[in-house]
Design a protein around this motif. Sequence first.
Motif, PDB file in Angstrom:
ATOM      1  N   ASN A 203       0.820  -1.207   0.000  1.00  0.00           N
ATOM      2  CA  ASN A 203       0.000   0.000   0.000  1.00  0.00           C
ATOM      3  C   ASN A 203       0.858   1.262   0.000  1.00  0.00           C
ATOM      4  N   LYS A 204       0.688   2.071  -1.049  1.00  0.00           N
ATOM      5  CA  LYS A 204       1.313   3.390  -1.132  1.00  0.00           C
ATOM      6  C   LYS A 204       0.206   4.370  -1.511  1.00  0.00           C
ATOM      7  N   VAL A 205      -0.353   5.029  -0.513  1.00  0.00           N
ATOM      8  CA  VAL A 205      -1.543   5.861  -0.712  1.00  0.00           C
ATOM      9  C   VAL A 205      -1.243   7.027  -1.654  1.00  0.00           C
ATOM     10  N   TRP A 206      -2.080   7.192  -2.652  1.00  0.00           N
ATOM     11  CA  TRP A 206      -1.838   8.201  -3.690  1.00  0.00           C
ATOM     12  C   TRP A 206      -1.777   9.616  -3.124  1.00  0.00           C
ATOM     13  N   LEU A 207      -2.544   9.892  -2.074  1.00  0.00           N
ATOM     14  CA  LEU A 207      -2.553  11.231  -1.486  1.00  0.00           C
ATOM     15  C   LEU A 207      -1.199  11.615  -0.910  1.00  0.00           C
ATOM     16  N   GLU A 208      -0.382  10.623  -0.589  1.00  0.00           N
ATOM     17  CA  GLU A 208       0.932  10.907  -0.027  1.00  0.00           C
ATOM     18  C   GLU A 208       1.919  11.403  -1.081  1.00  0.00           C
ATOM     19  N   ALA A 209       1.484  11.459  -2.336  1.00  0.00           N
ATOM     20  CA  ALA A 209       2.318  12.047  -3.390  1.00  0.00           C
ATOM     21  C   ALA A 209       2.300  13.566  -3.326  1.00  0.00           C
ATOM     22  N   TYR A 210       1.389  14.131  -2.476  1.00  0.00           N
ATOM     23  CA  TYR A 210       1.183  15.572  -2.415  1.00  0.00           C
ATOM     24  C   TYR A 210       1.526  16.144  -1.046  1.00  0.00           C
ATOM     25  N   LYS A 211       1.798  17.428  -1.058  1.00  0.00           N
ATOM     26  CA  LYS A 211       1.966  18.188   0.172  1.00  0.00           C
ATOM     27  C   LYS A 211       1.461  19.598  -0.099  1.00  0.00           C
ATOM     28  N   ASN A 212       0.502  20.033   0.685  1.00  0.00           N
ATOM     29  CA  ASN A 212      -0.082  21.371   0.519  1.00  0.00           C
ATOM     30  C   ASN A 212      -0.640  21.578  -0.890  1.00  0.00           C
ATOM     31  N   GLY A 213      -1.277  20.530  -1.415  1.00  0.00           N
ATOM     32  CA  GLY A 213      -1.922  20.648  -2.711  1.00  0.00           C
ATOM     33  C   GLY A 213      -1.006  20.590  -3.918  1.00  0.00           C
ATOM     34  N   ARG A 214       0.252  20.267  -3.698  1.00  0.00           N
ATOM     35  CA  ARG A 214       1.225  20.185  -4.787  1.00  0.00           C
ATOM     36  C   ARG A 214       1.940  18.839  -4.752  1.00  0.00           C
ATOM     37  N   PHE A 215       2.382  18.372  -5.921  1.00  0.00           N
ATOM     38  CA  PHE A 215       3.200  17.168  -5.949  1.00  0.00           C
ATOM     39  C   PHE A 215       4.493  17.415  -5.170  1.00  0.00           C
ATOM     40  N   LYS A 216       4.873  16.455  -4.358  1.00  0.00           N
ATOM     41  CA  LYS A 216       6.152  16.551  -3.664  1.00  0.00           C
ATOM     42  C   LYS A 216       7.286  16.530  -4.688  1.00  0.00           C
ATOM     43  N   ASP A 217       8.441  17.049  -4.296  1.00  0.00           N
ATOM     44  CA  ASP A 217       9.560  17.092  -5.223  1.00  0.00           C
ATOM     45  C   ASP A 217      10.167  15.690  -5.413  1.00  0.00           C
ATOM     46  N   THR A 218      11.102  15.601  -6.328  1.00  0.00           N
ATOM     47  CA  THR A 218      11.664  14.304  -6.705  1.00  0.00           C
ATOM     48  C   THR A 218      12.258  13.558  -5.519  1.00  0.00           C
ATOM     49  N   LYS A 219      12.997  14.266  -4.676  1.00  0.00           N
ATOM     50  CA  LYS A 219      13.631  13.622  -3.524  1.00  0.00           C
ATOM     51  C   LYS A 219      12.594  13.053  -2.570  1.00  0.00           C
ATOM     52  N   GLU A 220      11.528  13.799  -2.340  1.00  0.00           N
ATOM     53  CA  GLU A 220      10.470  13.320  -1.438  1.00  0.00           C
ATOM     54  C   GLU A 220       9.744  12.124  -2.033  1.00  0.00           C
ATOM     55  N   GLN A 221       9.571  12.111  -3.349  1.00  0.00           N
ATOM     56  CA  GLN A 221       8.958  10.934  -3.985  1.00  0.00           C
ATOM     57  C   GLN A 221       9.877   9.727  -3.852  1.00  0.00           C
ATOM     58  N   GLU A 222      11.160   9.934  -4.009  1.00  0.00           N
ATOM     59  CA  GLU A 222      12.109   8.832  -3.826  1.00  0.00           C
ATOM     60  C   GLU A 222      12.020   8.269  -2.419  1.00  0.00           C
ATOM     61  N   ASN A 223      11.857   9.149  -1.441  1.00  0.00           N
ATOM     62  CA  ASN A 223      11.744   8.700  -0.052  1.00  0.00           C
ATOM     63  C   ASN A 223      10.474   7.874   0.163  1.00  0.00           C
ATOM     64  N   ARG A 224       9.398   8.227  -0.527  1.00  0.00           N
ATOM     65  CA  ARG A 224       8.150   7.465  -0.402  1.00  0.00           C
ATOM     66  C   ARG A 224       8.327   6.017  -0.828  1.00  0.00           C
ATOM     67  N   PHE A 225       9.130   5.808  -1.847  1.00  0.00           N
ATOM     68  CA  PHE A 225       9.294   4.470  -2.409  1.00  0.00           C
ATOM     69  C   PHE A 225      10.650   3.856  -2.053  1.00  0.00           C
ATOM     70  N   ALA A 226      11.265   4.373  -1.005  1.00  0.00           N
ATOM     71  CA  ALA A 226      12.599   3.894  -0.598  1.00  0.00           C
ATOM     72  C   ALA A 226      12.586   2.387  -0.385  1.00  0.00           C
ATOM     73  N   GLY A 227      13.645   1.743  -0.861  1.00  0.00           N
ATOM     74  CA  GLY A 227      13.778   0.305  -0.703  1.00  0.00           C
ATOM     75  C   GLY A 227      13.272  -0.498  -1.885  1.00  0.00           C
ATOM     76  N   MET A 228      12.587   0.168  -2.814  1.00  0.00           N
ATOM     77  CA  MET A 228      12.092  -0.529  -4.000  1.00  0.00           C
ATOM     78  C   MET A 228      13.120  -0.437  -5.119  1.00  0.00           C
ATOM     79  N   ASP A 229      13.364  -1.553  -5.780  1.00  0.00           N
ATOM     80  CA  ASP A 229      14.331  -1.634  -6.861  1.00  0.00           C
ATOM     81  C   ASP A 229      13.829  -0.832  -8.065  1.00  0.00           C
ATOM     82  N   LYS A 230      14.613   0.153  -8.512  1.00  0.00           N
ATOM     83  CA  LYS A 230      14.183   1.007  -9.621  1.00  0.00           C
ATOM     84  C   LYS A 230      14.167   0.290 -10.963  1.00  0.00           C
ATOM     85  N   ASN A 231      14.782  -0.883 -11.016  1.00  0.00           N
ATOM     86  CA  ASN A 231      14.799  -1.622 -12.272  1.00  0.00           C
ATOM     87  C   ASN A 231      13.780  -2.756 -12.302  1.00  0.00           C
ATOM     88  N   LYS A 232      13.044  -2.936 -11.209  1.00  0.00           N
ATOM     89  CA  LYS A 232      12.071  -4.024 -11.138  1.00  0.00           C
ATOM     90  C   LYS A 232      10.721  -3.546 -11.675  1.00  0.00           C
TER      91      LYS A 232
END
Length: 279
Positions: A199-228
Amino acid sequence: MKYLAEKEWVLSKLDDSNIRIADCRFKLGSPDEGRSLYDHSHIPHAVYFDLEKDLSGPVREHGGRHPLPDPAQLKKVLEKAGISRDTTVIAYDGGEGAFAARFWWLLRYLGHEKVFVLNGGYKEWAESDYPLTKEVPSMERADFKIDLQPDKLASYEEVKSVAGNQDSAVLIDSREEKRYLGLEEPIDKKAGHIPGAINKVWLEAYKNGRFKDTKEQENRFAGMDKNKPIIVYCGSGVTAAPNFLALKEAGYKHVKLYAGSFSDWISYDSNKIETVEKY
């Protein structure tokens, strides 16, 4: 960011004849509200696209609550809006992000790469006192060429082959946690999630009504293989689109959207569903 446009840039391009703006505002459960909001005011030169009339196909036994539209029919809608393969397209919604992301994903699936989501949507645009209008633009019909990108779409058969088998692909459920756990289901006939999904809730892609920046998105999916391989889904393929966009922003290479999502999965009586009784 690769797939987002900021309001300042869009403002500077309002009179650019090679820019098309797509108003995708919509409210689930109140299907006429988006068009009503558009008629009241919208960004200048924006054309309205309805989630259910333009960006979805007819509901049938299978395919989910918002099936993909027929590409040939969507091509006609895009051409009427003056969109060709050379046009840069900016999609926005009320600021939720999901409806604009649905449009963004559809155009990418059709092979159109010059499409972006307006970060902050209509809400941030209006709060900045940027121009608004009631005028409905008249566009010269364009020629839109389709080049389907199957690497962006996960079929039902593909999802069935990876369900419960996270070794072959990562399956991401984008819905709110209570729906994922099976504790609450306000829309679909069954509760729970596809076996093996995380479970990766879609609303967590945002902060204050805007998409989080690239680094914050990377942190959301930390530990997942980028090539998988990764397959994202939600209830009907709409709110999974922001997670698709966020994963691509974060550098994940092999991401697909299961367009029928959970509502398609449960349309097959033999499919198993996982639930979690407690947190």
